[in-house]
Enzyme design. Structure first.
Site, mmCIF file in Angstrom:
data_model
loop_
_atom_site.group_PDB
_atom_site.id
_atom_site.type_symbol
_atom_site.label_atom_id
_atom_site.label_comp_id
_atom_site.label_asym_id
_atom_site.label_seq_id
_atom_site.Cartn_x
_atom_site.Cartn_y
_atom_site.Cartn_z
ATOM 1 N N HIS A 258 0.835 -1.198 0.000
ATOM 2 C CA HIS A 258 0.000 0.000 0.000
ATOM 3 C C HIS A 258 0.869 1.246 0.000
ATOM 4 O O HIS A 258 2.083 1.168 0.219
ATOM 5 C CB HIS A 258 -0.961 -0.006 1.197
ATOM 6 C CG HIS A 258 -0.274 -0.178 2.526
ATOM 7 N ND1 HIS A 258 0.262 -1.372 2.947
ATOM 8 C CD2 HIS A 258 -0.020 0.696 3.520
ATOM 9 C CE1 HIS A 258 0.804 -1.221 4.145
ATOM 10 N NE2 HIS A 258 0.639 0.030 4.516
ATOM 11 N N ARG A 268 -4.681 15.081 5.765
ATOM 12 C CA ARG A 268 -5.139 13.728 6.110
ATOM 13 C C ARG A 268 -4.413 13.289 7.364
ATOM 14 O O ARG A 268 -3.206 13.496 7.495
ATOM 15 C CB ARG A 268 -4.839 12.782 4.949
ATOM 16 C CG ARG A 268 -5.129 11.333 5.281
ATOM 17 C CD ARG A 268 -5.162 10.457 4.039
ATOM 18 N NE ARG A 268 -5.594 9.126 4.413
ATOM 19 C CZ ARG A 268 -4.768 8.111 4.628
ATOM 20 N NH1 ARG A 268 -3.473 8.273 4.463
ATOM 21 N NH2 ARG A 268 -5.229 6.938 4.997
#
Ligand code: GA4
Length: 326
Positions: A258, A268
């Site tokens: 990922h 974020r």
């Protein structure tokens, strides 16, 4: 229980779109849940957990403390660094030249270590450590529940085989708080919507986690992507109410690759709990995963050995191959 099977459509780099990923509902019937977890771990090495039982106020308390820390001036944050690998880090990841658009705080989950480090992180250290301890206790319980269910689904007779490693007082589990800055956009720049990824930058480069299991929670800003096929990145839609899990055994369950991109005008924030064994714990496939026609793929090794190897390599590098049985 909702299990969403992905559509067979290829998700190419040019045409990124959210794909339906497996969802595990912990309020569903236990034997069913354990089967779904194993299937998700075999096919994706990744799934979303809902009805997870981690109280919202526990999550928000840590989120608030983390945001408070990341909004401090850099010189104050640096009091908690440099990341060795624990502590505050900015842009540099690991020790071998990896960089990204991210700042982070990595903590050992042992309450004593949290209490000590909190004095360099907050001017109210007991409030900070209480938020971290509350979160760690709750997510550790969730991690253990998921590992017990995995053992059940794999028909491993020693049901607490994986859980014991994480519950051990000497467990090397860590908590990582990541803060990805918003992208800088020109006010005339119209092409900055998330769908175009026009201004995206790599926040955290492609890698797989070395630990037994990761529980990831983020705010409502996207950026996480997973790769099940080489070169194909699938965006993971943000869901602040859920946890994303990536977990592995003898090649049967895989640890998903990922990465995190930054492409939003909002920052974020993610919180990752990495469940790890004590440093001296010996890692080997459970006996049920090994048979005369399915020999152990890897030689036994300690977590300390595996961790040392991970830190001697770059993010992108594969490391499990170095532990292949001859
Ligand atoms: C990935 C998972 C965790 O965030 C982490 C990371 C660690 C670090 O950032 O210090 C590593 C990375 C992670 C894998 C390979 C090595 C180690 C950076 C790196 C280049 C804290 C971990 O345990 O492994």
């Amino acid at each position: 229980m909702v299990v969403v099977v992905p559509s067979p459509t290829a998700v190419g780099n040019e045409k990124l779109r959210a794909m339906e990923l497996p969802v595990v509902d912990l309020s569903a019937e236990r034997s069913e849940v354990s089967k779904v977890i194993v299937k998700a771990c075999e096919e994706y090495g990744f799934f979303k957990v809902v009805n997870h039982g981690v109280p919202q106020d526990v999550i928000l308390k840590l989120e608030e403390q983390a945001l408070r820390f990341f909004s401090l001036p850099l010189s104050e944050k640096q009091r908690a660094g440099p990341a060795d690998p624990l502590g505050y880090g900015c842009k540099n990841i690991g020790f071998n030249g990896d960089t990204g658009e991210v700042e982070y705080l990595t903590l050992n989950t042992n309450p004593l270590s949290i209490a000590q480090r909190s004095t360099t992180i907050s001017n109210n250290p007991s409030k900070f450590s209480s938020a971290v301890n509350g979160y760690v206790e709750a997510v550790r319980e969730l991690a253990c529940e998921l590992l017990d269910l995995t053992a059940e689904g794999l028909l491993v007779s020693d049901r607490s085989l994986f859980t014991r490693l994480i519950r051990d007082v000497d467990s090397d589990s860590i908590l990582r708080l990541n803060h990805y800055p918003p992208i800088q956009v020109d006010s005339n720049d119209r092409d900055s919507s998330p769908s175009s990824y026009a201004n995206s930058k790599v926040g955290f480069g492609a890698h797989s986690d070395p630990q037994i299991l990761t529980l990831l929670r983020s705010n409502d800003v996207g950026g996480l992507q997973i790769s099940i096929e080489d070169g194909v990145w699938i965006p993971v839609p943000p869901d602040p109410t859920a946890f994303w899990v990536n977990a592995m055994t003898n090649g049967r369950l895989v640890s998903v690759r990922h990465r995190a991109l930054t492409y939003s005008r909002k920052s974020r924030m993610s919180m990752a709990f990495f469940g790890a064994p004590p440093l001296q714990a010996r890692i080997a496939a459970p006996p049920e995963m090994v048979a005369p026609n399915r020999l152990s793929l890897y030689r036994p090794f300690t977590w300390a050995e595996y961790k040392k190897t991970a830190y001697s390599l770059r993010l992108e590098d594969t490391r499990l191959d170095l532990f292949m049985a001859c």
